[in-house]
Scaffold this active site. Structure first.
Site, short mmCIF file in Angstrom:
data_model
loop_
_atom_site.label_atom_id
_atom_site.label_comp_id
_atom_site.label_asym_id
_atom_site.label_seq_id
_atom_site.Cartn_x
_atom_site.Cartn_y
_atom_site.Cartn_z
N CYS A 1 -4.87 8.11 9.00
CA CYS A 1 -5.09 7.57 10.34
C CYS A 1 -4.82 8.64 11.40
O CYS A 1 -3.86 9.38 11.30
CB CYS A 1 -4.16 6.39 10.58
SG CYS A 1 -4.58 4.99 9.54
N ARG B 1 -8.98 0.00 3.84
CA ARG B 1 -8.12 0.99 3.18
C ARG B 1 -6.79 0.35 2.81
O ARG B 1 -6.16 0.75 1.83
CB ARG B 1 -7.84 2.15 4.14
CG ARG B 1 -8.90 3.20 4.28
CD ARG B 1 -8.36 4.37 5.07
NE ARG B 1 -7.08 4.80 4.54
CZ ARG B 1 -6.10 5.33 5.29
NH1 ARG B 1 -6.28 5.48 6.59
NH2 ARG B 1 -4.96 5.71 4.76
N ARG C 1 0.40 15.16 13.10
CA ARG C 1 1.11 14.72 11.87
C ARG C 1 1.37 15.95 11.01
O ARG C 1 0.75 16.15 9.98
CB ARG C 1 0.30 13.68 11.12
CG ARG C 1 0.08 12.39 11.93
CD ARG C 1 -0.70 11.35 11.15
NE ARG C 1 0.14 10.63 10.19
CZ ARG C 1 -0.32 9.60 9.47
NH1 ARG C 1 -1.59 9.24 9.56
NH2 ARG C 1 0.47 8.96 8.63
N LYS D 1 0.84 -1.21 0.00
CA LYS D 1 0.00 0.00 0.00
C LYS D 1 0.87 1.25 0.00
O LYS D 1 0.65 2.16 -0.80
CB LYS D 1 -0.91 0.01 1.23
CG LYS D 1 -1.55 1.37 1.53
CD LYS D 1 -2.41 1.37 2.76
CE LYS D 1 -1.77 1.84 4.00
NZ LYS D 1 -1.52 3.27 4.17
N ASN D 2 1.84 1.30 0.91
CA ASN D 2 2.59 2.55 1.08
C ASN D 2 3.59 2.81 -0.04
O ASN D 2 4.13 3.91 -0.12
CB ASN D 2 3.26 2.58 2.46
CG ASN D 2 2.21 2.73 3.56
OD1 ASN D 2 1.06 3.09 3.29
ND2 ASN D 2 2.57 2.41 4.78
N ASP E 1 4.03 0.49 12.00
CA ASP E 1 2.79 -0.05 11.42
C ASP E 1 2.52 -1.48 11.85
O ASP E 1 1.46 -2.03 11.53
CB ASP E 1 2.83 0.02 9.89
CG ASP E 1 2.84 1.46 9.41
OD1 ASP E 1 3.19 1.69 8.24
OD2 ASP E 1 2.53 2.35 10.22
C1 EPZ Z 1 4.03 6.98 6.40
O1 EPZ Z 1 3.30 8.03 7.01
C2 EPZ Z 1 3.04 5.83 6.26
N1 EPZ Z 1 1.93 6.24 5.43
C3 EPZ Z 1 2.54 5.41 7.64
O2 EPZ Z 1 1.75 4.25 7.44
C4 EPZ Z 1 3.73 5.03 8.51
O3 EPZ Z 1 3.27 4.74 9.81
C5 EPZ Z 1 4.73 6.18 8.56
O4 EPZ Z 1 5.12 6.54 7.21
C6 EPZ Z 1 5.99 5.81 9.32
O5 EPZ Z 1 6.60 4.68 8.73
C7 EPZ Z 1 2.10 6.20 4.09
O6 EPZ Z 1 3.15 5.84 3.59
C8 EPZ Z 1 0.91 6.61 3.26
P1 EPZ Z 1 6.29 10.12 8.58
P2 EPZ Z 1 3.97 9.52 7.06
O7 EPZ Z 1 6.31 11.37 7.80
O8 EPZ Z 1 4.76 9.73 5.84
C9 EPZ Z 1 6.57 13.40 11.98
C10 EPZ Z 1 -0.07 2.85 7.73
O9 EPZ Z 1 -0.55 2.31 8.73
N2 EPZ Z 1 6.62 14.37 10.88
O10 EPZ Z 1 7.41 9.14 8.43
O11 EPZ Z 1 2.91 10.47 7.42
C11 EPZ Z 1 5.22 12.71 12.06
O12 EPZ Z 1 4.30 13.47 12.81
C12 EPZ Z 1 0.33 4.29 7.78
O13 EPZ Z 1 0.14 2.28 6.62
C13 EPZ Z 1 6.90 15.70 11.18
O14 EPZ Z 1 7.08 16.08 12.35
O15 EPZ Z 1 4.94 9.33 8.32
C14 EPZ Z 1 5.56 11.41 12.75
O16 EPZ Z 1 5.62 11.64 14.15
C15 EPZ Z 1 0.05 4.92 9.14
N3 EPZ Z 1 6.95 16.60 10.16
C16 EPZ Z 1 6.97 11.10 12.24
O17 EPZ Z 1 7.49 12.34 11.72
C17 EPZ Z 1 6.75 16.24 8.85
O18 EPZ Z 1 6.81 17.10 7.96
C18 EPZ Z 1 7.01 10.09 11.12
O19 EPZ Z 1 6.10 10.53 10.12
C19 EPZ Z 1 6.47 14.87 8.57
C20 EPZ Z 1 6.42 13.96 9.60
#
Ligand code: EPZ
Length: 431
Positions: free
Chosen positions: A117, A397, A122, A22-23, A305
């Site tokens: 989610c 999803r 985020r 998915k991701n 995840d």
């Molecule tokens: C991706 O989300 C995945 N979603 C998530 O999978 C996954 O949990 C996550 O990566 C971590 O591996 C998709 O790929 C569509 P991040 P993403 O940016 O990109 C903070 C699932 O269950 N952050 O790596 O949103 C953020 O708040 C979903 O399949 C900032 O502070 O995750 C978080 O605490 C859920 N500023 C951490 O970094 C930013 O600009 C990691 O977020 C971006 C992120």
């Protein structure tokens, strides 16, 4: 309103085939916008996040043609609409990827703040930092993220926070920028590598994906490709957890064992047997598990995840387990639902302490998000008695045909559609 009804206790057996990731696919489909020719993407999963992404592309003017159940042809040449409204963007987090790809192709993007989610805060500050570094003006106005650039020029970008989404968006915005972009503190997840491999198959010049430093040398144009998406390591991990929780012996096919290592290592540690083959793993559940500690980390650490699903397994491990969620600030919303099934879990901030119990008991529970729903399925499969899992749209999803795949393994699971009690005229009048 649809729900799963699961009668726990059935041993699973046989084998299951994992679908495309998915991701990875929710990034690769928007990335085809960067191409000057049609692209064919294979091994796409039949999940609502993909359906929504393809609908968005179609509404923007791209031509979408399903060549078969898992293969789509995308012709981006007729795409002309650069904006994604709230009613679409609120459905998932991955609509943020249209920012990077539209900016990279058209130097303009208007995308509503994303949904996805509810895992706590985020922000998208790292995404915007990246776009600005490449020369884009970024503004947020009325919930819309508006990007505009006269031109995009390569730059040195250091992410203050390790972010999968910001890394993916940075790569897509930089592939056609002038000169060299160096992204440091880049995310190393398998789906980041898959996106980079797909873009390189379109003629991009990206090196270092899967390491902390990714270098992107801008190219003038990208051509079409036929690209097959990697298998979903989180779907595979979820089936591994289901086998562990039900003390079953199953074969999970179409996996890349290396991507599963952090999950495999933790399952081995608590007493599960895992046999690795070239593109499959066999999971053999044990009679007794011992508690352990889990701390979620960016890849190659234990994936956030898989945190809920692993916690579901640990509810019946002997002794205490400690689970630390270091990626998101609120990824324990499923704990209340597991407590309804008799789990003994206390949560303090980002740490959950799980005291093992003999066995969970079936109960009506609610999916609070995608992986929380998966955890409740894992718990219900092993529980005594029957569980009803509501709000399964979250699960659908990200998991293709979950109940069909589980039934194929011998689980007693049915998907039932029943009127939403709140929409019942009697109830409506009473509330
Ligand atoms: C991706 O989300 C995945 N979603 C998530 O999978 C996954 O949990 C996550 O990566 C971590 O591996 C998709 O790929 C569509 P991040 P993403 O940016 O990109 C903070 C699932 O269950 N952050 O790596 O949103 C953020 O708040 C979903 O399949 C900032 O502070 O995750 C978080 O605490 C859920 N500023 C951490 O970094 C930013 O600009 C990691 O977020 C971006 C992120």
């Amino acid at each position: 309103m649809e729900k799963y009804v699961i009668r726990g206790g059935a041993k699973l057996s046989g084998e299951v085939v994992v679908s495309g990731a998915k991701n990875a696919v929710v990034a690769i489909i928007p990335a085809t916008i960067l191409s000057d020719e049609p692209c064919v993407i294979e091994n796409i999963p039949n999940i609502s996040d993909v359906t929504i992404t393809l609908q968005i592309m179609q509404e923007m003017g791209a031509k979408i043609r399903m060549l078969n159940k898992t293969t789509v042809e995308i012709d981006p040449r007729s795409l002309m609409n650069m904006s994604i409204p709230y009613e679409k963007a609120k459905l998932m987090r991955a609509t943020t990827y249209f920012l990077g790809t539209l900016l990279g192709r058209f130097h303009s993007a208007h995308v509503s703040m994303p949904g996805g989610c509810n895992l706590g805060d985020r922000p998208i500050d790292q995404h915007l930092k990246c776009f600005s570094a490449l020369g884009a003006q970024c503004e947020i106005d009325g919930g819309m993220i508006n990007l505009r650039a006269d031109k995009l020029v390569g730059n040195q970008i250091f992410f203050d926070k390790n972010s999968v989404g910001a890394t993916i968006n940075g790569i897509m915005a930089a592939v056609k920028a002038e000169g060299l972009t160096v992204i440091e503190n880049a995310a190393k997840e398998p789906h980041v590598v898959d996106l980079a491999n797909c873009l390189n198959s379109m003629g991009a010049d990206i090196i270092g994906a899967g390491t902390d430093v990714i270098k992107i040398r801008g190219v003038r144009e990208l051509h079409g490709t036929t690209y097959s998406v990697i298998p979903d390591q989180i779907e595979a991990g979820t089936f591994m957890a289901a086998a562990a929780a039900t003390r079953s012996n199953i074969l999970i096919r179409n996996v890349i064992p290396k991507h599963l290592e952090p999950i495999t290592n933790k399952l081995l540690k608590i007493g599960v047997q895992v046999e690795q083959y070239d593109d499959a793993v066999r999971v053999i559940g044990g009679d007794n598990y011992v508690g352990t500690t889990i701390k979620t980390q960016p890849h190659p650490g234990f994936p956030t995840d898989m945190q809920p699903q692993m916690s579901a397994v640990l509810t019946c491990a002997k002794g205490a387990s400690m689970v630390t969620e270091s990626i998101f600030d609120n990824r324990f919303r499923y704990v209340d639902e597991l407590r309804r099934m008799g789990a003994n879990i206390s949560v303090e901030g980002r740490v959950a302490v799980i005291e093992g119990v003999e066995r969970l008991k079936g109960a009506p529970v609610k999916s609070t998000d995608l992986r929380a729903g998966a955890a409740l399925i894992v718990a219900a499969l092993s529980a005594e008695g029957t569980s009803e899992i509501y709000d399964i749209f979250h699960v659908e999803r990200g998991y293709e045909n979950m109940e069909i795949k589980l039934r194929g393994l011998g689980a007693d699971i049915r998907k039932i559609n029943e009127p939403d009690p709140v929409s019942d005229p009697v109830v409506k009048k009473a509330i």
